[in-house]
Design a protein around this motif. Sequence first.
Motif, PDB file in Angstrom:
ATOM      1  N   ASP A   1     -17.269  -1.503 -14.084  1.00  0.00           N
ATOM      2  CA  ASP A   1     -18.708  -1.212 -14.021  1.00  0.00           C
ATOM      3  C   ASP A   1     -19.361  -1.282 -15.396  1.00  0.00           C
ATOM      4  N   GLY A   2     -19.043  -2.328 -16.133  1.00  0.00           N
ATOM      5  CA  GLY A   2     -19.697  -2.566 -17.415  1.00  0.00           C
ATOM      6  C   GLY A   2     -19.317  -1.612 -18.517  1.00  0.00           C
ATOM      7  N   ALA A   3     -18.157  -0.953 -18.394  1.00  0.00           N
ATOM      8  CA  ALA A   3     -17.695  -0.037 -19.432  1.00  0.00           C
ATOM      9  C   ALA A   3     -16.218  -0.269 -19.694  1.00  0.00           C
ATOM     10  N   ILE A   4     -15.802  -0.054 -20.944  1.00  0.00           N
ATOM     11  CA  ILE A   4     -14.393  -0.143 -21.306  1.00  0.00           C
ATOM     12  C   ILE A   4     -13.817   1.271 -21.328  1.00  0.00           C
ATOM     13  N   ILE A   5     -12.744   1.466 -20.556  1.00  0.00           N
ATOM     14  CA  ILE A   5     -12.053   2.757 -20.478  1.00  0.00           C
ATOM     15  C   ILE A   5     -10.667   2.554 -21.082  1.00  0.00           C
ATOM     16  N   ASP A   6     -10.294   3.356 -22.074  1.00  0.00           N
ATOM     17  CA  ASP A   6      -9.047   3.096 -22.797  1.00  0.00           C
ATOM     18  C   ASP A   6      -8.258   4.375 -23.021  1.00  0.00           C
ATOM     19  N   LYS A   7      -6.929   4.163 -23.121  1.00  0.00           N
ATOM     20  CA  LYS A   7      -5.979   5.252 -23.371  1.00  0.00           C
ATOM     21  C   LYS A   7      -6.214   6.417 -22.394  1.00  0.00           C
ATOM     22  N   PHE A   8      -5.999   6.097 -21.129  1.00  0.00           N
ATOM     23  CA  PHE A   8      -6.248   7.109 -20.104  1.00  0.00           C
ATOM     24  C   PHE A   8      -5.011   7.345 -19.252  1.00  0.00           C
ATOM     25  N   HIS A   9      -5.010   8.496 -18.609  1.00  0.00           N
ATOM     26  CA  HIS A   9      -3.918   8.805 -17.683  1.00  0.00           C
ATOM     27  C   HIS A   9      -4.414   9.723 -16.572  1.00  0.00           C
ATOM     28  N   PHE A  10      -3.668   9.716 -15.479  1.00  0.00           N
ATOM     29  CA  PHE A  10      -3.968  10.555 -14.322  1.00  0.00           C
ATOM     30  C   PHE A  10      -2.805  11.504 -14.048  1.00  0.00           C
TER      31      PHE A  10
ATOM     32  N   SER B   1       0.837  -1.201   0.000  1.00  0.00           N
ATOM     33  CA  SER B   1       0.000   0.000   0.000  1.00  0.00           C
ATOM     34  C   SER B   1       0.871   1.251   0.000  1.00  0.00           C
ATOM     35  N   PRO B   2       0.529   2.243  -0.806  1.00  0.00           N
ATOM     36  CA  PRO B   2       1.288   3.503  -0.817  1.00  0.00           C
ATOM     37  C   PRO B   2       0.859   4.417   0.320  1.00  0.00           C
ATOM     38  N   LEU B   3       1.671   5.407   0.605  1.00  0.00           N
ATOM     39  CA  LEU B   3       1.286   6.467   1.523  1.00  0.00           C
ATOM     40  C   LEU B   3       0.233   7.321   0.821  1.00  0.00           C
ATOM     41  N   LYS B   4      -0.914   7.512   1.450  1.00  0.00           N
ATOM     42  CA  LYS B   4      -2.039   8.185   0.794  1.00  0.00           C
ATOM     43  C   LYS B   4      -1.653   9.509   0.164  1.00  0.00           C
ATOM     44  N   THR B   5      -0.927  10.324   0.882  1.00  0.00           N
ATOM     45  CA  THR B   5      -0.587  11.669   0.395  1.00  0.00           C
ATOM     46  C   THR B   5       0.795  11.737  -0.259  1.00  0.00           C
ATOM     47  N   GLY B   6       1.395  10.575  -0.551  1.00  0.00           N
ATOM     48  CA  GLY B   6       2.768  10.553  -1.030  1.00  0.00           C
ATOM     49  C   GLY B   6       2.952  10.134  -2.473  1.00  0.00           C
ATOM     50  N   VAL B   7       1.913  10.280  -3.304  1.00  0.00           N
ATOM     51  CA  VAL B   7       2.023   9.914  -4.715  1.00  0.00           C
ATOM     52  C   VAL B   7       1.979  11.189  -5.553  1.00  0.00           C
ATOM     53  N   ASN B   8       2.958  11.345  -6.443  1.00  0.00           N
ATOM     54  CA  ASN B   8       3.045  12.569  -7.252  1.00  0.00           C
ATOM     55  C   ASN B   8       3.546  12.257  -8.661  1.00  0.00           C
ATOM     56  N   GLY B   9       2.961  12.970  -9.646  1.00  0.00           N
ATOM     57  CA  GLY B   9       3.426  12.826 -11.017  1.00  0.00           C
ATOM     58  C   GLY B   9       2.307  12.485 -11.975  1.00  0.00           C
ATOM     59  N   VAL B  10       2.667  11.795 -13.050  1.00  0.00           N
ATOM     60  CA  VAL B  10       1.729  11.403 -14.095  1.00  0.00           C
ATOM     61  C   VAL B  10       1.852   9.896 -14.305  1.00  0.00           C
ATOM     62  N   VAL B  11       0.704   9.215 -14.456  1.00  0.00           N
ATOM     63  CA  VAL B  11       0.733   7.779 -14.712  1.00  0.00           C
ATOM     64  C   VAL B  11      -0.227   7.456 -15.853  1.00  0.00           C
ATOM     65  N   TYR B  12       0.288   6.698 -16.835  1.00  0.00           N
ATOM     66  CA  TYR B  12      -0.484   6.301 -18.004  1.00  0.00           C
ATOM     67  C   TYR B  12      -0.867   4.826 -17.910  1.00  0.00           C
ATOM     68  N   ALA B  13      -2.109   4.520 -18.213  1.00  0.00           N
ATOM     69  CA  ALA B  13      -2.555   3.129 -18.269  1.00  0.00           C
ATOM     70  C   ALA B  13      -1.958   2.463 -19.499  1.00  0.00           C
ATOM     71  N   SER B  14      -1.540   1.213 -19.332  1.00  0.00           N
ATOM     72  CA  SER B  14      -0.929   0.488 -20.442  1.00  0.00           C
ATOM     73  C   SER B  14      -1.908  -0.460 -21.126  1.00  0.00           C
ATOM     74  N   MET B  15      -3.087  -0.645 -20.543  1.00  0.00           N
ATOM     75  CA  MET B  15      -4.131  -1.500 -21.117  1.00  0.00           C
ATOM     76  C   MET B  15      -5.487  -0.860 -20.858  1.00  0.00           C
ATOM     77  N   PRO B  16      -6.494  -1.249 -21.629  1.00  0.00           N
ATOM     78  CA  PRO B  16      -7.845  -0.793 -21.309  1.00  0.00           C
ATOM     79  C   PRO B  16      -8.276  -1.327 -19.946  1.00  0.00           C
ATOM     80  N   LEU B  17      -9.173  -0.594 -19.311  1.00  0.00           N
ATOM     81  CA  LEU B  17      -9.745  -0.997 -18.032  1.00  0.00           C
ATOM     82  C   LEU B  17     -11.224  -1.278 -18.235  1.00  0.00           C
ATOM     83  N   VAL B  18     -11.668  -2.450 -17.776  1.00  0.00           N
ATOM     84  CA  VAL B  18     -13.096  -2.767 -17.766  1.00  0.00           C
ATOM     85  C   VAL B  18     -13.597  -2.542 -16.350  1.00  0.00           C
TER      86      VAL B  18
END
Length: 411
Positions: free
Chosen positions: A273-282, A254-271
């Motif tokens: 709640d019945g939906a496909i989410i693709d090519k996303f990043h946070f 588990s990470p430290l809740k307040t200790g994550v910083n930067g940009v992260v890109y998904a490498s695969m689609p996410l399924v």
Amino acid sequence: MENKKLREYAKLLVRVGLNVQKGQRMIISSPVECAFFARMCAEEAYAIGCKEVVMNWNDDAMTRMKYLHAEEEIFETVPLWRRHFFNDAALEGTAYLAISATDPENLKGVDTKRIVAAQRASGKALKDFDRLQMCGGFPWCIASIPIPSWAKTVFPGVSEAEAVEKLWEAIFSAVRISGDGSCVDKWKEHLDTLRKRLEKLNALNFKSLHYTNSLGTDLTVELPEGHVWEAGNDVTLSGQTYIANIPTEELFTSPLKTGVNGVVYASMPLVNDGAIIDKFHFVVKDGKIVEAHAEKGEEALKAAISVDEGAAYFGEVALVPYDSPISNQKLLFYNTLFDENAACHIAFGEAYPCLKDGQKMSKDELKARGLNDSITHVDFMVGTPDLSIVGLTHDGREIPVFRDGNFAPGI
């Protein structure tokens, strides 16, 4: 499908995945299409002295109808009988098998407000079940078998029957079943390999991890004091061993809740709640997702991270080598159970209690130690062939953890 392999699979799930004990109850949650296999699992459980097997059926068609046509108030509450069914079973220590098989786009077009409302209501009503599941209060195992709608998504270019057959073979390969009765020995060997790597990671006691790859990921993840790495096999509070996911290839913490910083890109689609989410990043700042972008399914993605306050923070980081039995099949399963075990992944939402003696800590104690609290937990994949992860120790040393998508030498 060969009956011998089916029986071996059912035996693996009941006797190893759940390790059902004589006199213990067992719940099976299953799609109606998977009834034949659910019955096999029930037979295995009764054969070893299970007290009672209780079925919890679900159906994609009925679920979709409900989300499209039921009255709004239905999604705001959870019936009392359902609360008792899950919470009472968890408090009793009932073994729980979930057969995960659904159409990846079953809820396409559904109002996401309804989905979020149902999640919030469930999170409030099933607190005992969710809490005990996360801390090992009862043995649980998630596994999958094919259904036609899912198989055709994975193998769109062939007939439905051929797609189902191909997905069976892919699943059997992923769970180490060859039909010769050797899968239990193979799993013991696999878990021993995970254990040895686990011990190395725990000995290093990293302060943080730095993720980079060519997709654009540049993310630093701080780890809480006293964190521990865990593998797919676990032990309940009462001492019963179990494997929560079959298959499993991951080591996670588990990470430290307040200790994550930067940009992260998904490498695969996410399924989800019945939906496909693709090519996303946070984009993440001080642990919180401050921006979420997706080329497909952005509305569903933003709904998923708004279920509650903790949904926009992270609860798990997991290491999975790109060179793994699932990844090497070069298949996109459109099912997180498999896709998360083909690549490194991160989850937003609830944190597993990955601290020394964390299973015995209360929610407030875990939060005080820096872990995230949420009613949701969603894994998304970040692993790539060129993923680099560098661990920073408390004395300032930088140690490669992942190099070119796989564990670095010495880890």
